[in-house]
Scaffold this active site. Structure first.
Site, PDB file in Angstrom:
ATOM      1  N   CYS A 102      35.953  90.849  27.873  1.00  0.00           N
ATOM      2  CA  CYS A 102      36.952  90.889  27.908  1.00  0.00           C
ATOM      3  C   CYS A 102      38.228  90.814  27.761  1.00  0.00           C
ATOM      4  CB  CYS A 102      37.057  92.053  28.890  1.00  0.00           C
ATOM      5  SG  CYS A 102      35.798  92.664  29.162  1.00  0.00           S
ATOM      6  N   ARG A 125      39.458  90.053  21.841  1.00  0.00           N
ATOM      7  CA  ARG A 125      38.771  89.927  22.454  1.00  0.00           C
ATOM      8  C   ARG A 125      37.614  91.211  23.349  1.00  0.00           C
ATOM      9  NH1 ARG A 125      38.553  84.978  25.049  1.00  0.00           N
ATOM     10  NH2 ARG A 125      37.604  86.098  26.463  1.00  0.00           N
ATOM     11  N   TRP A 161      35.302  94.822  26.728  1.00  0.00           N
ATOM     12  CA  TRP A 161      34.069  94.772  25.395  1.00  0.00           C
ATOM     13  C   TRP A 161      33.240  95.649  26.835  1.00  0.00           C
ATOM     14  CZ3 TRP A 161      29.668  93.417  24.773  1.00  0.00           C
ATOM     15  CH2 TRP A 161      28.738  93.822  23.748  1.00  0.00           C
ATOM     16  N   ASN A 210      36.302  90.068  33.911  1.00  0.00           N
ATOM     17  CA  ASN A 210      35.910  89.682  32.493  1.00  0.00           C
ATOM     18  C   ASN A 210      34.322  89.053  32.929  1.00  0.00           C
ATOM     19  OD1 ASN A 210      34.735  88.840  29.678  1.00  0.00           O
ATOM     20  ND2 ASN A 210      36.014  86.848  30.042  1.00  0.00           N
ATOM     21  N   GLY A 211      32.723  89.520  32.798  1.00  0.00           N
ATOM     22  CA  GLY A 211      32.441  88.858  32.922  1.00  0.00           C
ATOM     23  C   GLY A 211      30.912  89.623  33.054  1.00  0.00           C
ATOM     24  N   GLU A 240      25.766  84.122   5.614  1.00  0.00           N
ATOM     25  CA  GLU A 240      27.072  84.298   6.149  1.00  0.00           C
ATOM     26  C   GLU A 240      28.490  84.931   5.028  1.00  0.00           C
ATOM     27  OE1 GLU A 240      30.425  83.723   8.136  1.00  0.00           O
ATOM     28  OE2 GLU A 240      28.612  83.821   7.990  1.00  0.00           O
ATOM     29  N   LYS A 250      29.232  88.607   6.589  1.00  0.00           N
ATOM     30  CA  LYS A 250      30.797  88.852   7.015  1.00  0.00           C
ATOM     31  C   LYS A 250      30.778  90.439   6.707  1.00  0.00           C
ATOM     32  CE  LYS A 250      32.580  86.908   8.465  1.00  0.00           C
ATOM     33  NZ  LYS A 250      31.841  85.365   9.204  1.00  0.00           N
ATOM     34  N   GLU A 260      29.616  92.958   8.957  1.00  0.00           N
ATOM     35  CA  GLU A 260      30.952  92.941  10.270  1.00  0.00           C
ATOM     36  C   GLU A 260      31.919  93.308   9.918  1.00  0.00           C
ATOM     37  OE1 GLU A 260      31.222  89.114  12.893  1.00  0.00           O
ATOM     38  OE2 GLU A 260      31.240  88.511  11.093  1.00  0.00           O
ATOM     39  N   HIS A 313       9.033  87.878  -2.116  1.00  0.00           N
ATOM     40  CA  HIS A 313       7.774  88.201  -0.579  1.00  0.00           C
ATOM     41  C   HIS A 313       8.026  89.175   0.248  1.00  0.00           C
ATOM     42  CE1 HIS A 313       6.187  84.548  -1.947  1.00  0.00           C
ATOM     43  NE2 HIS A 313       7.092  83.804  -1.461  1.00  0.00           N
ATOM     44  N   LYS A 345      35.826  89.132  19.896  1.00  0.00           N
ATOM     45  CA  LYS A 345      35.525  87.477  19.082  1.00  0.00           C
ATOM     46  C   LYS A 345      35.427  86.415  19.644  1.00  0.00           C
ATOM     47  CE  LYS A 345      37.674  84.442  15.896  1.00  0.00           C
ATOM     48  NZ  LYS A 345      36.985  84.562  14.884  1.00  0.00           N
TER      49      LYS A 345
HETATM   50  C1  AGP Z   1      31.106  85.557  13.275  1.00  0.00           C
HETATM   51  O1  AGP Z   1      32.249  85.884  12.001  1.00  0.00           O
HETATM   52  C2  AGP Z   1      31.348  86.343  14.468  1.00  0.00           C
HETATM   53  N1  AGP Z   1      32.381  86.495  14.912  1.00  0.00           N
HETATM   54  C3  AGP Z   1      30.281  85.643  15.763  1.00  0.00           C
HETATM   55  O2  AGP Z   1      28.729  85.537  14.715  1.00  0.00           O
HETATM   56  C4  AGP Z   1      30.957  84.120  15.752  1.00  0.00           C
HETATM   57  O3  AGP Z   1      30.188  83.310  14.914  1.00  0.00           O
HETATM   58  C5  AGP Z   1      29.756  84.401  17.199  1.00  0.00           C
HETATM   59  O4  AGP Z   1      30.035  85.051  17.963  1.00  0.00           O
HETATM   60  C6  AGP Z   1      30.124  82.744  17.774  1.00  0.00           C
HETATM   61  O5  AGP Z   1      31.227  82.737  18.013  1.00  0.00           O
HETATM   62  P1  AGP Z   1      31.521  80.700  18.629  1.00  0.00           P
HETATM   63  O6  AGP Z   1      31.575  80.508  16.939  1.00  0.00           O
HETATM   64  O7  AGP Z   1      32.867  81.074  18.758  1.00  0.00           O
HETATM   65  O8  AGP Z   1      30.687  80.499  19.504  1.00  0.00           O
END
Ligand code: AGP
Length: 611
Positions: free
Chosen positions: A2, A27, A73, A99-100, A484, A488, A491, A507, A606
């Site tokens: 959060c 966040r 979150w 937060n946690g 990657e 993307k 996401e 396979h 994030k």
């Molecule tokens: C990637 O686009 C995501 N936001 C997520 O997979 C991110 O890479 C992952 O949570 C790791 O975050 P960090 O690099 O801040 O540790």
């Protein structure tokens, strides 16, 4: 993960907190809330984005000089008004944001229910708040004392900030595992999960450490440990400009951050790489260069996009340093009982520097005597502070939830480390070393060329936006780029996508191929190119739609592919920094066309500060 914000001082607290919550919304954006203290305690909270909360507060008397705010979150309890923070204690005198995750909240809750407590929400936070109030009541002690006692019984991660109706000139905060920054102004203090809500008011900040409490008045900041001993606040000057956290004329942070990459990769190389002198200077790595060179293996630990950077680095380190590399998902590595011997070298890769799984994984490894090197973007973050040494990626604040510029900066840093170690270890010959330094030095300019494909990517996005699934394929250094690219798209557009080593496709995944399946090949010229061409033919033989990322003049791919994206040629070791970028843009434009909030896609955050 959060976002928390708090303020105490002469200003109106509401606008400071509201603006801060908007800065931290990446966040978590399931719900938002604010509590202000002016005579009585006022609490306002709403399911949804901060803007929804702001709307409901139009016309209300929001005057106050002390307040706390939260953007959520959801972990415990679905997104709703009643599960939104701040939570109020049974007496109504305390309000708290958190937060946690409190892992032992269920047993504490039962204890309180047995004492007659009734809960308004499903959250662990409300349980902790009433647990603190119960101790305060039973021990007839001050809130600070009650908090210290309570935290000794807590299992889990937390940043909490409390506001107390009976103590209108004081905020109390505590931290373990989740990030907390305190901004020091003239007769005012700002609290936040990271520096972005603070930067426009002050550059003087304190990063609160684990197991520390902060007692904050307008003109005073006291730090204590759980043993009630005063701690000296270590004041850091923020090296960030407000513009860095503004959109700068772009529609979204994600697009801005994609277009920042020529500059961010340049910033990452600046002062470290001197291709003319043939040198790489990385003071944060030099201290452990010996250990790295003599390491039997290097373990790279990360999550998400950072884990993909580790996969590319595995190929690079094995090629240039001849050191065995193991790439680990931090969430598995932290619970598996990995064999770690004293002196093992662990490289932790993280944009935020706060990802809980990566943080705990390296804390565990460090406890077993491993050397921790951090490759981190956020200065002063937890992973940076736990690491023995490392290198910042200098990509600037990354606000779009989907990581873009941090990924290419991570690749640039890891490539510099591998070049340095390989050369100093004597396994990388001088001419190859110099040639690769020149190649790396040319990357920012080549990225600018790649970005000129922007309009072409818009056209491809329009063409393929209705696809139900995507497959991304690559070999060698481009295999992690395929992963990657798929991440993307998932996401940002919510389209199901998978990345695979191109040869692995036969396979199983090839069963998915038909005329409705777009297959993105990362097919830049490298030692795997001929093999990739035959994989492309296998897809075409089953009517798959091939989109190929290629280099200029690659007639064979042009003949096979339905659509091509041309990127400048580069040594295969550097190619991932170029071939990734069109995949970022493709995901972005498909997301836009599907009306997704690309900076804050659903269910994501994030930095993942809970496990
Ligand atoms: C990637 O686009 C995501 N936001 C997520 O997979 C991110 O890479 C992952 O949570 C790791 O975050 P960090 O690099 O801040 O540790």
């Amino acid at each position: 993960m959060c976002g928390i914000v708090a303020y105490i001082g002469p200003r109106e607290a509401y606008p400071v907190i509201l603006k801060g919550l908007k800065r931290l919304e990446y966040r978590g954006y399931d719900s938002a809330g604010i509590s202000l203290l002016n005579g009585g305690l006022k609490v306002y909270k709403k399911k949804g984005k901060v803007a929804m909360l702001e709307e409901t507060l139009q016309g209300k008397d929001l005057h106050a000089n002390i307040g706390i705010g939260h953007t959520r979150w959801a972990t415990h309890g679905e997104p709703s008004d009643r599960n939104a923070h701040p939570h109020t204690s049974a007496s109504g005198k305390l309000a708290m944001i958190h937060n946690g995750i409190i892992e032992n909240y269920a047993s504490l809750k039962q204890e309180l229910i047995n004492k007659g407590y009734v809960f308004q929400s499903d959250t662990d936070t409300e349980v902790l708040l009433n647990f603190i109030e119960e101790i305060k009541k039973k021990n007839k002690c001050a809130l600070e004392e009650a908090l210290r006692i309570a935290l000794k019984r807590i299992v889990g991660a937390y940043v909490i900030v409390l506001i107390d109706q009976d103590n209108p000139d004081t905020l109390i905060a505590a931290r373990k595992g989740s990030p907390l920054v305190i901004g020091i102004g003239k007769d005012e203090h700002f609290l936040a999960s990271d520096a972005s809500p603070i930067i426009e008011y002050t550059k003087e900040v304190v990063y609160v450490n684990d197991y520390e409490l902060a007692i904050i008045k307008a003109d005073e900041l006291i730090l204590k440990n759980l043993g009630n001993e005063r701690q000296t606040p270590f004041i850091t000057k923020l090296d960030m400009e407000l513009a860095a956290i503004e959109k700068g004329g772009y529609e979204h942070f994600m697009l801005k951050e994609i277009f920042e990459q020529p500059q961010t990769i340049y910033d990452c190389l600046r002062g470290r790489l001197d291709a003319n002198a043939g040198t790489i200077t990385m003071s944060g790595i030099e201290k452990y260069a010996e250990q790295i060179m003599n390491a039997n293996r290097i373990v790279m630990v990360a999550c998400g996009t950072s884990w993909h950077a580790a996969l590319v680095a595995e190929y690079i380190f094995e090629e240039l340093c001849r050191i065995n590399v193991e790439v680990e998902y931090a969430s598995e590595f932290r619970y598996r009982n990995p064999v770690i011997i004293k002196g093992d070298v662990i490289i932790a890769i993280s944009q935020s520097g706060e990802t809980a799984d990566t943080l705990v994984a390296i804390e565990n490894a460090k406890a077993k005597g491993a050397i921790i090197l951090g490759v981190v973007n956020v200065v002063g973050s937890s992973i940076a502070r736990v690491s023995d040494a490392g290198a910042y990626t200098h990509a600037g604040p990354e606000i779009g939830v989907a990581s873009t510029k941090a990924f290419t900066a991570q690749l640039a840093v890891l490539t510099m480390v591998a070049l340095k170690i390989g050369y100093e270890k004597g396994v990388l010959d001088h001419d190859r070393y110099l040639q690769l330094l020149k190649e790396l030095d040319s990357i920012p300019e080549k990225v600018t060329t790649v970005l000129q494909q922007n309009d072409h990517l818009k056209v491809l996005a329009e063409k393929y936006k209705e696809a139900r699934d995507f497959l991304y394929l690559g070999r060698g250094y481009n295999f992690p780029v395929a992963l990657e690219g798929a991440l993307k798209l998932k996401e940002i557009s919510y389209i199901h996508a998978e990345g695979y080593p191109a040869a692995e496709m036969k396979h199983g995944p090839i069963a998915l191929v038909d005329e409705n399946l777009p297959v993105v090949f990362i097919a830049t010229k490298d030692s795997y190119h001929e093999k990739v061409l035959s994989n492309m033919q296998e897809i075409k033989a089953r009517k798959g739609k091939v989109i190929a990322v290629i280099n200029e003049g690659d007639e064979q791919s042009i003949a096979l592919a339905d659509d091509i994206i041309v990127v400048p040629e580069a040594d295969e070791i550097m190619a991932p920094m170029l071939s990734t970028i069109p995949l970022q843009l493709l995901a972005y434009y498909i997301g836009i066309l599907k009306d997704v909030d690309v900076d804050k896609p659903r269910n994501l955050a994030k930095s993942v500060t809970v496990e």
